[in-house]
Design an enzyme around this catalytic site. Structure first.
Site, PDB file in Angstrom:
ATOM      1  CE1 TYR A 311      68.836  66.355  32.565  1.00 30.50           C
ATOM      2  CE2 TYR A 311      69.169  68.442  33.703  1.00 30.50           C
ATOM      3  CZ  TYR A 311      69.567  67.517  32.749  1.00 30.50           C
ATOM      4  OH  TYR A 311      70.684  67.739  31.997  1.00 30.50           O
ATOM      5  CG  ASN A 325      81.688  66.506  29.995  1.00 36.26           C
ATOM      6  OD1 ASN A 325      80.979  66.361  29.007  1.00 36.26           O
ATOM      7  ND2 ASN A 325      82.348  67.622  30.238  1.00 36.26           N
ATOM      8  N   GLY A 326      78.830  64.205  29.543  1.00 34.96           N
ATOM      9  CA  GLY A 326      77.420  64.544  29.397  1.00 34.96           C
ATOM     10  C   GLY A 326      77.133  65.659  28.423  1.00 34.96           C
ATOM     11  CG  HIS A 330      70.396  67.800  23.407  1.00 29.44           C
ATOM     12  ND1 HIS A 330      69.176  68.167  23.933  1.00 29.44           N
ATOM     13  CD2 HIS A 330      71.327  68.153  24.340  1.00 29.44           C
ATOM     14  CE1 HIS A 330      69.352  68.698  25.134  1.00 29.44           C
ATOM     15  NE2 HIS A 330      70.659  68.702  25.410  1.00 29.44           N
ATOM     16  CB  CYS A 348      73.774  70.067  26.359  1.00 34.89           C
ATOM     17  SG  CYS A 348      73.987  68.455  27.162  1.00 34.89           S
ATOM     18  CG  ASN A 350      69.803  73.126  24.926  1.00 33.58           C
ATOM     19  OD1 ASN A 350      69.108  73.543  25.853  1.00 33.58           O
ATOM     20  ND2 ASN A 350      70.508  72.011  25.019  1.00 33.58           N
TER      21      ASN A 350
END
Length: 425
Positions: A311, A325-326, A330, A348, A350
Site C-alpha cells: 500500500y 521503523n514505521g 493511529h 502499528c 490501531n
C-alpha cells in the site's frame, strides 16, 4: 756696591712681585674660565631626550595570522594606562565588544572572533611620563576549510515527556568525539543521573543524552554546547548552542500485545484504557517491537506507505509516531471490528477514530510507550530513538568520556543565546 748698577729699593721689589703674582693669578683665572666655557658648550650622552616610557603589547601579536577564534584577545600597557579610545574593529568598521580593566592597563575583547576576519587595534595609551603613544596593529583570524553544524531536537521552554532524550544531530562525521563532549554542559534540577552516548552515524554523527531512569515531572534541564571554534575532526564548530526545557507530567502507555488494548497512565493512575490491534506477527515486518518506545512526533493527518505490504499514501488520522521503523499509534477504521480481540496490523497499534483522537490529544514528545508480549525486541535496526532499549552500563560505555559524562547536579548550567552564539564580525 757698584755705583753704576741700577738700584731698586725694597718697596719696588715687593711691588714688582705683587704685580707679577697678580698677573699670574689673572692669567690662571682666564684659563679656568676658558675651561668652564668649554665644559658648558659640550653635550653628554645622558642629556639626550628620552622616548615615551609606555610600552604596549598585544595578544595575539600585531601581524599574526591564523589566530584561534576563541581565546584571549587583549592589549596591555606597562608604565602607563590605556585611554578610553582603545578599541578593536573588524574590516567593516564594527567595534568588537570589550572591557577595560579597573587599573586601565589591559583591554580585553569579550566576543569570539569571526572565522577568517581581519581585526585592527586603534586608540592611545598615556605613559607615566604623560607622553601619549598609539595603540595600533592588525591580525587575522583562522579560517577553517569546513564547518560542522548541529541541530538540537528540544527547543527552549519546551515541555517534554519523562523519557525524552536530548539529541544533537551533526551534519557531518565527528572524529574528535571526546573534545565535543567536553564542550557540553548539561545539568538537571533536581539531580538525575544521565549520560551522553554516541549512536551510529545517520548522515552525520548523533549524540544522545538520556537519564538512567525516567525523569521526575517538573525537572528542569539546561544544556550548553561551546562548539564554536572547536575542532570536531573533519571540520570546526559553526556556532555555540543551548537549550533550557522542562519535563512535563508523567504519562506512560502500557501496551501488552496479548491484551489487545493500551492502558494510558497519568501520574501513576489510569487515564484511559483503549481497545486496539497490534501487529499480526505472521512475518517479522509485521511484529510490533517489544521495548520502551518514545513518542517522537504526531500528525492529525498522515499518509502512510508500506511497499512490502502493498500500500502507498494511505490517509490515516491522528498518527503518533513511536519508532522510526514505521510504528505508529493511529486510527484505522478498517480494523475496528477486531480491535480489542485480535492482532492483525502490519506492526502499528490501531485504534478507532474517536479513541485515536482522545489519545492523540494527550501525547507529547518524550512520552514512553512500553510495548511487551511480542517476539522481537526494539533495537538499533528500528530507527532513530531506541535509547531505552540499551541497558544502562552499555549506554554509558557509548560515551567518549565514560563516567566523566554523567550528570548529577542541581547547579544550573551557564546560559547563552538559544540558537547559537554569533562571533564578533
Amino acid at each position: 756696591m757698584n755705583s753704576d748698577e741700577p738700584t731698586t729699593n725694597a718697596d719696588e721689589r715687593s711691588s714688582d712681585r705683587v704685580g707679577r703674582v697678580t698677573r699670574r693669578t689673572a692669567i690662571g683665572a682666564m684659563a679656568i674660565g676658558a675651561v668652564g666655557v668649554a665644559a658648558a658648550c659640550s653635550t653628554s650622552k645622558d642629556s639626550k631626550p628620552k622616548g615615551p616610557v609606555a610600552h604596549v603589547t598585544y595578544s595575539p601579536a600585531a601581524g599574526a595570522t591564523d589566530v584561534p577564534v576563541v581565546g584571549k584577545v587583549s592589549v596591555t600597557v606597562a608604565q602607563g594606562t590605556l585611554n578610553p579610545d582603545v578599541k578593536l574593529t573588524n574590516a567593516q568598521g564594527k567595534v568588537i565588544p570589550g572591557q577595560l580593566s579597573p587599573d586601565r592597563t589591559t583591554y580585553t575583547v569579550s566576543d569570539p572572533l569571526g572565522y577568517g576576519m581581519q581585526y585592527t587595534w586603534s586608540g592611545t595609551a598615556t605613559g607615566t611620563d604623560m607622553k601619549v603613544v598609539p595603540v595600533q596593529g592588525a591580525f587575522t583570524a583562522f579560517k577553517p576549510k569546513s564547518l560542522i553544524n548541529v541541530v538540537i531536537n528540544i527547543g527552549d521552554k519546551q515541555e517534554v515527556g519523562i523519557a525524552a532524550p536530548l539529541i544533537l544531530t551533526f551534519d557531518s562525521h565527528v572524529e574528535n568525539k571526546a573534545a565535543v563532549e567536553k564542550a557540553l554542559t548539561l545539568t538537571t534540577t533536581p539531580s538525575a543521573e544521565g549520560s551522553w552516548a554516541w549512536l551510529p552515524d545517520d548522515g552525520g554523527s548523533r549524540l544522545h543524552w538520556r537519564s538512567k531512569e525516567y525523569l521526575e515531572p517538573g525537572t528542569k534541564i539546561s544544556m550548553t554546547a561551546k562548539l564554536y571554534g572547536l575542532d570536531h575532526g573533519g571540520g570546526f564548530g559553526s556556532s555555540d548552542m543551548s537549550t533550557d526545557y522542562t519535563i512535563g507530567r508523567s504519562q506512560i502507555v502500557k501496551a501488552e500485545a496479548s491484551s489487545h488494548q493500551i492502558v494510558v497512565e497519568r501520574g501513576g493512575s489510569v487515564l484511559m484504557t483503549l481497545p486496539c490491534s497490534y501487529g499480526e506477527g505472521d512475518v517479522d515486518r509485521n511484529v510490533t517491537r517489544s521495548g520502551i518506545h518514545v513518542v517522537s512526533e504526531k500528525y492529525e493527518d498522515f499518509y502512510m506507505s508500506n511497499p512490502a505490504a502493498g500500500y502507498f499514501n494511505v490517509h490515516e488520522r491522528f498518527a503518533v509516531r513511536i519508532s522510526n521503523n514505521g510504528e505508529f499509534i493511529h486510527a484505522n477504521p478498517e480494523t475496528v471490528g477486531v480491535q480489542g480481540s485480535a492482532n492483525v496490523t502490519n506492526g502499528c497499534i490501531n485504534l478507532s477514530l474517536s479513541n485515536a483522537q482522545q489519545y492523540f490529544q494527550t501525547a507529547i514528545y518524550g512520552d514512553p510507550v512500553e510495548v511487551s508480549g511480542t517476539r522481537i525486541d526494539l533495537s538499533a535496526a528500528d530507527g532513530d530513538i531506541y535509547d531505552w532499549a540499551i541497558d544502562w552500563p552499555t549506554w554509558k560505555s557509548m560515551s567518549a568520556l565514560g563516567d566523566e559524562t554523567s550528570s548529577q547536579t542541581t547547579t544550573p548550567a551557564p546560559q547563552s543565546t538559544a540558537g547559537g552564539v554569533k562571533p564578533a564580525g
